[in-house]
Design a protein around this motif. Structure first.
Motif, mmCIF file in Angstrom:
data_model
loop_
_atom_site.group_PDB
_atom_site.id
_atom_site.type_symbol
_atom_site.label_atom_id
_atom_site.label_comp_id
_atom_site.label_asym_id
_atom_site.label_seq_id
_atom_site.Cartn_x
_atom_site.Cartn_y
_atom_site.Cartn_z
ATOM 1 N N VAL A 1 106.376 -26.070 16.535
ATOM 2 C CA VAL A 1 104.956 -26.318 16.349
ATOM 3 C C VAL A 1 104.291 -25.047 15.844
ATOM 4 O O VAL A 1 104.800 -23.938 16.049
ATOM 5 C CB VAL A 1 104.278 -26.800 17.646
ATOM 6 C CG1 VAL A 1 104.847 -28.139 18.083
ATOM 7 C CG2 VAL A 1 104.414 -25.772 18.743
ATOM 8 N N LEU A 2 103.171 -25.228 15.190
ATOM 9 C CA LEU A 2 102.380 -24.109 14.698
ATOM 10 C C LEU A 2 100.930 -24.377 15.041
ATOM 11 O O LEU A 2 100.299 -25.268 14.465
ATOM 12 C CB LEU A 2 102.544 -23.939 13.192
ATOM 13 C CG LEU A 2 101.883 -22.702 12.598
ATOM 14 C CD1 LEU A 2 102.618 -21.434 13.057
ATOM 15 C CD2 LEU A 2 101.864 -22.765 11.078
ATOM 16 N N GLN A 3 100.416 -23.626 15.997
ATOM 17 C CA GLN A 3 99.007 -23.714 16.353
ATOM 18 C C GLN A 3 98.248 -22.762 15.449
ATOM 19 O O GLN A 3 98.530 -21.557 15.437
ATOM 20 C CB GLN A 3 98.798 -23.331 17.813
ATOM 21 C CG GLN A 3 97.337 -23.312 18.238
ATOM 22 C CD GLN A 3 96.705 -24.696 18.203
ATOM 23 O OE1 GLN A 3 97.283 -25.659 18.690
ATOM 24 N NE2 GLN A 3 95.518 -24.791 17.621
ATOM 25 N N MET A 4 97.308 -23.297 14.701
ATOM 26 C CA MET A 4 96.565 -22.503 13.727
ATOM 27 C C MET A 4 95.093 -22.475 14.126
ATOM 28 O O MET A 4 94.447 -23.524 14.179
ATOM 29 C CB MET A 4 96.730 -23.096 12.323
ATOM 30 C CG MET A 4 98.180 -23.299 11.912
ATOM 31 S SD MET A 4 98.356 -23.791 10.177
ATOM 32 C CE MET A 4 97.538 -25.379 10.207
ATOM 33 N N ASN A 5 94.598 -21.296 14.390
ATOM 34 C CA ASN A 5 93.204 -21.123 14.783
ATOM 35 C C ASN A 5 92.474 -20.278 13.743
ATOM 36 O O ASN A 5 93.101 -19.553 12.962
ATOM 37 C CB ASN A 5 93.124 -20.439 16.144
ATOM 38 C CG ASN A 5 93.750 -21.262 17.246
ATOM 39 O OD1 ASN A 5 93.714 -22.497 17.220
ATOM 40 N ND2 ASN A 5 94.326 -20.584 18.231
ATOM 41 N N ASN A 6 91.166 -20.361 13.775
ATOM 42 C CA ASN A 6 90.326 -19.591 12.857
ATOM 43 C C ASN A 6 90.816 -19.755 11.409
ATOM 44 O O ASN A 6 90.995 -18.774 10.680
ATOM 45 C CB ASN A 6 90.314 -18.114 13.249
ATOM 46 C CG ASN A 6 89.254 -17.331 12.501
ATOM 47 O OD1 ASN A 6 88.282 -17.889 12.000
ATOM 48 N ND2 ASN A 6 89.448 -16.029 12.408
ATOM 49 N N LEU A 7 90.995 -20.976 11.017
ATOM 50 C CA LEU A 7 91.504 -21.254 9.673
ATOM 51 C C LEU A 7 90.488 -20.852 8.610
ATOM 52 O O LEU A 7 89.270 -20.988 8.800
ATOM 53 C CB LEU A 7 91.855 -22.731 9.545
ATOM 54 C CG LEU A 7 93.154 -23.126 10.260
ATOM 55 C CD1 LEU A 7 93.197 -24.626 10.524
ATOM 56 C CD2 LEU A 7 94.350 -22.692 9.430
ATOM 57 N N GLN A 8 91.006 -20.355 7.510
ATOM 58 C CA GLN A 8 90.177 -19.873 6.410
ATOM 59 C C GLN A 8 90.577 -20.574 5.114
ATOM 60 O O GLN A 8 91.689 -21.100 5.009
ATOM 61 C CB GLN A 8 90.338 -18.370 6.274
ATOM 62 C CG GLN A 8 89.933 -17.588 7.513
ATOM 63 C CD GLN A 8 88.475 -17.808 7.889
ATOM 64 O OE1 GLN A 8 87.579 -17.793 7.039
ATOM 65 N NE2 GLN A 8 88.221 -18.014 9.182
ATOM 66 N N PRO A 9 89.710 -20.573 4.122
ATOM 67 C CA PRO A 9 90.040 -21.256 2.858
ATOM 68 C C PRO A 9 91.371 -20.816 2.256
ATOM 69 O O PRO A 9 92.062 -21.643 1.644
ATOM 70 C CB PRO A 9 88.858 -20.893 1.961
ATOM 71 C CG PRO A 9 87.710 -20.724 2.909
ATOM 72 C CD PRO A 9 88.315 -20.093 4.137
ATOM 73 N N GLU A 10 91.739 -19.569 2.455
ATOM 74 C CA GLU A 10 93.007 -19.098 1.875
ATOM 75 C C GLU A 10 94.229 -19.666 2.586
ATOM 76 O O GLU A 10 95.364 -19.474 2.140
ATOM 77 C CB GLU A 10 93.070 -17.571 1.877
ATOM 78 C CG GLU A 10 92.823 -16.930 3.216
ATOM 79 C CD GLU A 10 91.354 -16.536 3.424
ATOM 80 O OE1 GLU A 10 90.469 -17.239 2.909
ATOM 81 O OE2 GLU A 10 91.128 -15.523 4.122
#
Length: 115
Positions: free
Chosen positions: A79-88
């Protein structure tokens, strides 16, 4: 035949979060470091996070402190928890071994960050 099935992508606003999952064939999962890769349009696959068979994570500088990778060996899942996602971070996300041992990629899961 080795297979990867990724899921969990979507459209979120900047600063949002997503959790990606990948189920892999047991034959390839059990004894290998597994990684999350992403591919932005027109670009190659880039590994952004990987986790050893023992569970030790390693991150690319671009995601360090924002993403967390983990594996469940009993379920052949990472799994990959992704926080504070940005346009890049917008890209298609895939899992595979690290280093690459399997030439056939899964269908991937698309992550789009946009307001």
């Amino acid at each position: 035949q080795v297979q990867f099935v990724e899921s969990g992508g979507g459209l979120v606003q900047p600063g949002g979060s997503l959790k990606l999952s990948c189920v892999a064939s047991r034959t390839i999962f059990s004894n290998h470091t597994m990684g999350w890769y992403r591919q932005a349009p027109g670009n190659k696959y880039n590994v952004i996070a990987r986790v050893t068979s023992g569970g030790s994570p390693i991150y690319a500088d671009s995601v360090k402190g924002r993403f967390t990778i983990a594996r469940d060996n009993a379920k052949n899942t990472i799994v990959l928890q992704m926080n504070n996602l940005q346009p890049e971070d917008t890209a298609d996300y895939f899992c595979n071994t690290f280093p690459l041992l399997v030439s056939k990629w899964g269908q991937g899961t698309r992550v789009t960050i946009s307001s």
